[in-house]
Design a protein around this motif. Structure first.
Motif, PDB file in Angstrom:
ATOM      1  N   LEU A  26      26.583   8.640 -38.681  1.00 21.09           N
ATOM      2  CA  LEU A  26      27.009   7.816 -39.807  1.00 21.09           C
ATOM      3  C   LEU A  26      27.544   8.669 -40.945  1.00 21.09           C
ATOM      4  O   LEU A  26      28.498   8.293 -41.637  1.00 21.09           O
ATOM      5  N   HIS A  27      26.941   9.813 -41.138  1.00 17.18           N
ATOM      6  CA  HIS A  27      27.344  10.705 -42.227  1.00 17.18           C
ATOM      7  C   HIS A  27      28.754  11.257 -42.010  1.00 17.18           C
ATOM      8  O   HIS A  27      29.423  11.652 -42.975  1.00 17.18           O
ATOM      9  N   LEU A  28      29.218  11.265 -40.762  1.00 16.88           N
ATOM     10  CA  LEU A  28      30.556  11.759 -40.464  1.00 16.88           C
ATOM     11  C   LEU A  28      31.647  10.809 -40.940  1.00 16.88           C
ATOM     12  O   LEU A  28      32.790  11.231 -41.159  1.00 16.88           O
ATOM     13  N   ARG A  29      31.362   9.517 -41.056  1.00 17.28           N
ATOM     14  CA  ARG A  29      32.395   8.551 -41.422  1.00 17.28           C
ATOM     15  C   ARG A  29      33.098   8.987 -42.704  1.00 17.28           C
ATOM     16  O   ARG A  29      32.481   9.551 -43.607  1.00 17.28           O
ATOM     17  N   ASN A  30      34.401   8.737 -42.750  1.00 18.07           N
ATOM     18  CA  ASN A  30      35.115   9.123 -43.962  1.00 18.07           C
ATOM     19  C   ASN A  30      34.773   8.170 -45.107  1.00 18.07           C
ATOM     20  O   ASN A  30      33.922   7.279 -44.958  1.00 18.07           O
ATOM     21  N   ASP A  31      35.430   8.329 -46.234  1.00 17.26           N
ATOM     22  CA  ASP A  31      35.046   7.585 -47.427  1.00 17.26           C
ATOM     23  C   ASP A  31      35.265   6.089 -47.307  1.00 17.26           C
ATOM     24  O   ASP A  31      34.703   5.318 -48.101  1.00 17.26           O
ATOM     25  N   VAL A  32      36.056   5.651 -46.319  1.00 16.22           N
ATOM     26  CA  VAL A  32      36.244   4.208 -46.103  1.00 16.22           C
ATOM     27  C   VAL A  32      35.600   3.749 -44.792  1.00 16.22           C
ATOM     28  O   VAL A  32      35.905   2.670 -44.280  1.00 16.22           O
ATOM     29  N   GLY A  33      34.706   4.568 -44.233  1.00 11.83           N
ATOM     30  CA  GLY A  33      33.873   4.132 -43.118  1.00 11.83           C
ATOM     31  C   GLY A  33      34.485   4.251 -41.743  1.00 11.83           C
ATOM     32  O   GLY A  33      34.014   3.593 -40.807  1.00 11.83           O
TER      33      GLY A  33
END
Length: 603
Positions: free
Chosen positions: A543-550
């Protein structure tokens, strides 16, 4: 400076999609559908190959962006020395023509803005004829026409279209880029503000139907919206990704076109959609699946076009240097000609799940399934190219044989649970024979693990599927050994690779990133083994890998901390949805799929 893959956000209209960089530049856009020749291909070339940038002309202090809640409407806020401005990007839901709408809203001060529009059809190779209209420009190249309508004065410079304007606090300036066929009537002009309201309302209504209420709801919700955006509305097909040729290693040659629909995704995708309560989309996907595989079983392909097209010839575009000089750039995918045994198991499992899940019966599904089982009764013994579509020699891949077992198992269940007509006695014997062969030939006692192919010592992340499909329980010592061996050999900084790449295995130079879906599979396995804290730790790392827009890509480079592969990747978001459901409470997709039992429903 070139944008990184993780710097992009997705907008789309359930026919096609565009990637918008955090700098305000649309660098990838295919009109009128996902696999059409791109209008903007700067993502794989230079800005000269097409892009559309709207951004402040002066110094930018900070950039923040987000999707409006429950929608695919993107907002990017620029803070400058002159004030603040917001760029709103979206694609209206399709009526006749395809549109991209961009609205610039002044938040404070008076901000000078600059627009640069470089239209290049056919993947950046064709410069159109451009002429001014009453409000904007009209660009034509063969059958394709783009109209850009705005009150901003546009001018031509060095084969580009540019414009300068100032936005004050409270002011809104709009741009509507519309694609149409050259030989049809010019599209009517539309009201961008009305389109914005309609688009936002549509996405909010759709996302508001989500029935997932477990942990990590925000991440699941955004992944479901992303999955919907990758749906081709006219057929229900779901593309693997919106892009082609984003590399699996920077500067490498593992660059493939993912703008097609893979049969392998079927069961995972159905679980993800049904987890969210989206039975209409699940039925459309099932309908696409049954229609696409129509014909004789031996001609079933691993992938198809958006409407079930079968011929996907692979070409190399030598005028595009590729993302960060990762070449060749490919369109089409030669893997459609490969023989991959596992897709038959995925089809059988997906249609079994559809019955168990209570989807409306499809009169063709059992006829298709029986034909496939008849074909598999002999074909399961043949070597194939395997789940990862290797371009090396065919082998007796362990995962492929396991999925042949799945096909037989689900055929038996169709007879036993749903009263379908068929020879369950013969299929039970075959299921047993396949199981015995896999356990004898696919397990290597020296490494205490199932292995990639018969007789090898190599491991493969696809072996994490064995307990997930019910081949053996997660508590079986051979499964425990396999999970441990994969953790020892394929994990890099907490993420799982597909396999150890090597020319002898797949015919290509070694090297690629960690495959995000495989890491979700590891979390599923640990959860089934009762190791919930470890599973949750891995899941939250993902989950932490997702970019700033998920959004998530296909792969990740843990050393450079960079996204790799095509983007956004449906399989990664499907994995997120299903693993969240697995960890949220008992009876998730991993446990449900391996048990495969439910009250009977009509064929």
């Amino acid at each position: 400076m070139r944008q990184k893959i993780e710097d992009y956000a997705l907008i789309g209209d359930c026919h096609t999609a565009a990637l918008v960089g955090s700098n305000g530049s649309i660098d990838w856009l295919c009109f009128p559908r996902f696999d059409s020749p791109a209008c903007f291909a700067a993502l794989l070339g230079t800005r000269e190959h097409g892009r559309w940038k709207i951004a402040p002309a002066g110094h930018v202090r900070s950039i923040k962006r987000r999707y409006r809640e429950g929608t695919l409407v993107l907002e990017t806020d620029f803070e400058t020395d002159d004030g603040e401005v917001r760029l709103i990007d979206f694609m209206p839901l399709r009526t006749k023509e395809a549109d991209v709408v961009r609205i610039v809203e002044g938040l404070s001060g008076r901000v000078p803005m600059h627009l640069e529009l470089i239209i290049r059809f056919d993947y950046g190779s064709t410069i159109p004829w451009v002429r001014h209209t009453g409000r904007g420009i009209r660009a034509i190249a063969g059958p394709d026409t783009l109209n850009c309508r705005t009150n901003v004065e546009l001018r031509g410079e060095n084969m580009h279209t540019v414009g300068d304007f100032i936005v004050s606090a409270g002011q809104r300036v709009s741009f509507d880029l519309t694609w149409s066929l050259t030989y049809t009537a010019e599209p009517d002009e539309k009201d961008p503000e009305r389109l914005l309201d309609e688009t936002e309302d549509w996405w909010k209504e759709w996302s508001g139907r989500c029935k997932y209420a477990g942990n990590w709801r925000e991440a699941v919700h955004r992944s479901l919206i992303t999955l919907k955006a990758l749906t081709y509305a006219p057929t229900g097909g779901i593309v693997a990704a919106a892009t082609t040729s984003l590399p699996e290693t920077l500067g490498g040659v593992r660059n493939w076109d993912y703008r097609y629909c893979w049969l392998r995704d079927a069961t995972f995708t159905l679980y993800a959609l049904m987890t969210g309560g989206y039975t209409e989309e699940a039925e459309a996907w099932r309908h696409w699946l049954v229609n696409s595989v129509a014909g004789t079983p031996e001609t079933v392909q691993i992938m198809y076009g958006l409407a079930g097209e079968r011929r996907l010839p692979e070409l190399e575009l030598n005028w595009l240097p590729g993302y960060e000089n990762s070449s060749p750039v490919r369109i089409g995918n030669a893997a459609y000609n490969q023989h991959q045994l596992d897709v038959y198991g995925e089809i059988m499992d997906a249609l079994h799940l559809a019955r168990r899940g209570g989807l409306n019966p499809d009169e063709n599904s059992w006829r298709v399934q029986r034909a496939m089982i008849g074909f598999l009764e002999k074909d399961w013994r043949r070597p194939d190219e395997g789940i990862w579509e290797v371009r090396g020699p065919r082998r007796q891949f362990t995962h492929s044989k396991v999925m042949a077992w799945v096909a037989m198992d689900r055929a038996i269940k169709a007879v036993e649970m749903f009263g379908a007509p068929g020879d369950s006695v013969k299929w039970t014997q075959l299921r047993h024979e396949i199981h015995q062969q896999v356990c004898a030939e696919g397990f290597n006692s020296e490494v205490n693990s199932f292995v990639q192919y018969y007789g090898s010592r190599e491991t493969d992340a696809s072996l994490l599927m064995l307990p997930l499909v019910g081949f053996l329980p997660a508590s079986d010592p051979r499964i425990i050994g396999t999970v441990e061996y994969i953790q020892q050999t394929l994990m890099q900084d907490g993420f799982v690779q597909r396999y150890v790449t090597h020319p002898d295995i797949d015919g290509l130079p070694a090297g690629e990133g960690a495959f995000l879906l495989c890491t979700f599979w590891l979390a599923d396995n640990l959860s089934l083994q009762g190791r919930d804290s470890e599973a949750i730790e891995i899941f939250e790392r993902l989950l932490h890998l997702r970019n700033d827009v998920g959004l998530l890509s296909e792969q990740y480079d843990p050393h450079r901390r960079r996204f790799l592969g095509n983007f956004p990747q449906a399989f990664s978001h499907v994995g997120l949805i299903n693993t969240a459901r697995n960890l949220a409470r008992a009876g998730g997709p991993a446990e449900d799929r391996r048990q495969g039992s439910s009250e009977p429903n009509k064929i």
